[in-house]
Design an enzyme around this catalytic site. Structure first.
Site, PDB file in Angstrom:
ATOM      1  N   CYS A 131      52.997  21.256 -36.492  1.00 54.88           N
ATOM      2  CA  CYS A 131      51.677  21.318 -37.136  1.00 54.88           C
ATOM      3  C   CYS A 131      51.164  19.940 -37.539  1.00 54.88           C
ATOM      4  O   CYS A 131      49.999  19.622 -37.346  1.00 54.88           O
ATOM      5  CB  CYS A 131      51.684  22.193 -38.386  1.00 54.88           C
ATOM      6  SG  CYS A 131      52.227  23.876 -38.131  1.00 54.88           S
ATOM      7  N   ASP A 190      47.276  30.562 -29.977  1.00 54.95           N
ATOM      8  CA  ASP A 190      47.245  29.915 -31.288  1.00 54.95           C
ATOM      9  C   ASP A 190      45.815  29.869 -31.799  1.00 54.95           C
ATOM     10  O   ASP A 190      44.980  29.133 -31.273  1.00 54.95           O
ATOM     11  CB  ASP A 190      47.818  28.498 -31.175  1.00 54.95           C
ATOM     12  CG  ASP A 190      47.983  27.808 -32.522  1.00 54.95           C
ATOM     13  OD1 ASP A 190      47.410  28.291 -33.517  1.00 54.95           O
ATOM     14  OD2 ASP A 190      48.686  26.793 -32.581  1.00 54.95           O
ATOM     15  N   HIS A 221      50.816  30.527 -32.855  1.00 49.50           N
ATOM     16  CA  HIS A 221      51.101  29.397 -33.729  1.00 49.50           C
ATOM     17  C   HIS A 221      52.512  29.534 -34.315  1.00 49.50           C
ATOM     18  O   HIS A 221      52.987  30.630 -34.571  1.00 49.50           O
ATOM     19  CB  HIS A 221      50.067  29.356 -34.860  1.00 49.50           C
ATOM     20  CG  HIS A 221      50.171  28.161 -35.744  1.00 49.50           C
ATOM     21  ND1 HIS A 221      49.864  26.896 -35.306  1.00 49.50           N
ATOM     22  CD2 HIS A 221      50.558  28.028 -37.038  1.00 49.50           C
ATOM     23  CE1 HIS A 221      50.039  26.033 -36.288  1.00 49.50           C
ATOM     24  NE2 HIS A 221      50.480  26.692 -37.356  1.00 49.50           N
TER      25      HIS A 221
END
Length: 271
Positions: A131, A190, A221
């Site tokens: 991330c 995602d 994700h």
């Protein structure tokens, strides 16, 4: 290869009251070889150093890398991991846009400085991140490879205090050209980085002639998170991409190929 874990508290010039950043270090442990040296890797995560981060970092270390995991929100709280629950996620996302943009660069610099200073690191550094962070570290010229898993917010510039992330502008200015190798990995399902965002990131990197690979897989994700993944963890896919990441690391920092020479040779169109 066995591993061992320790930490260092490093002074931060940009942190309020010079609050230090705690950088956890997971290293290979080779009995009877006290002078062994290994390449280094920085690893980031929005929730700081959680169980999944430590296990992933341990796998890298076990391959023969010294891994530095910075507590990225040291300006706001201690080095403990942030929970994966709703409150923890909201807290991490809030810190993400309250942290000064320059402080992200300082975290990368301090992590590289620490690795280079360690007796068991040979000074050749790579980076990765879930991330957060992997793409930011890529702007440090000392990092020879950066592998970023589902890097959020780059396309929408929603990072740093006041949402001032200028990563794509820095790429357009050439700040990443001629530097280390970059790998961007995204899940096609995602929702944090939709197709338009992925297309923008890819186009900007292509136009700037960055050396990079762009991988899109059938996943959501946080698919490499083996705890509290909300049903998204894909162990088989994670294992495959871990192998790809290690190939990049071995080729770029695991071996010393000497200085890079850009010959700009044309690729021949042959069968």
């Amino acid at each position: 290869m066995l591993v061992e874990k320790t930490f260092c508290d490093v002074p931060s010039q940009l942190s309020p009251k010079r609050r230090p950043i705690r950088i956890f270090v997971i290293s290979p442990k080779v009995p009877d070889y006290p002078d062994a040296k290994f390449p280094g890797t920085i690893m980031y995560k929005i929730y700081q150093v959680t169980g999944p981060v430590e296990r992933f970092a341990g796998q890298i270390a076990s391959q023969g890398y010294v891994v530095a995991c910075p507590s990225v929100y040291h300006e706001f709280e201690g080095p403990d991991p942030i929970p994966y629950d709703t409150e923890g996620t909201d807290r991490g996302n809030r810190y993400k846009i309250e942290k000064e943009l320059a402080a992200y660069d300082e975290d990368a610099k301090l992590s590289v400085d620490l690795l280079i200073s360690l007796k068991n690191c040979n000074g050749r550094i790579a980076a990765t991140g879930m991330c957060l962070g992997g793409h930011l570290a890529a702007f440090d010229s000392r990092i020879l490879a950066s592998v970023c898993f589902f890097a959020t917010d780059i396309h929408s510039a929603t990072l740093g205090k006041g949402k001032t992330d200028d990563s794509l502008d820095r790429v357009r200015r050439g700040d990443m050209s001629g530097g280390g190798e970059l790998v961007m990995i995204f899940g096609k399902q995602d929702t944090h980085v939709p197709r338009t965002g992925r297309d923008l990131i890819r186009a900007v990197l292509e136009d700037a002639n960055v050396t990079f690979s762009f991988i899109e897989v059938q996943a959501q994700h946080a698919f490499i998170r083996d705890e509290h993944s909300k049903g998204r963890w894909d162990a088989a896919l994670t294992r495959s991409l871990f192998g790809f990441m290690m190939e990049v690391f071995e080729r770029t920092v695991g071996r010393d190929l000497g200085p890079k020479v850009n010959r700009n040779e044309q690729v021949l169109h042959v069968c």
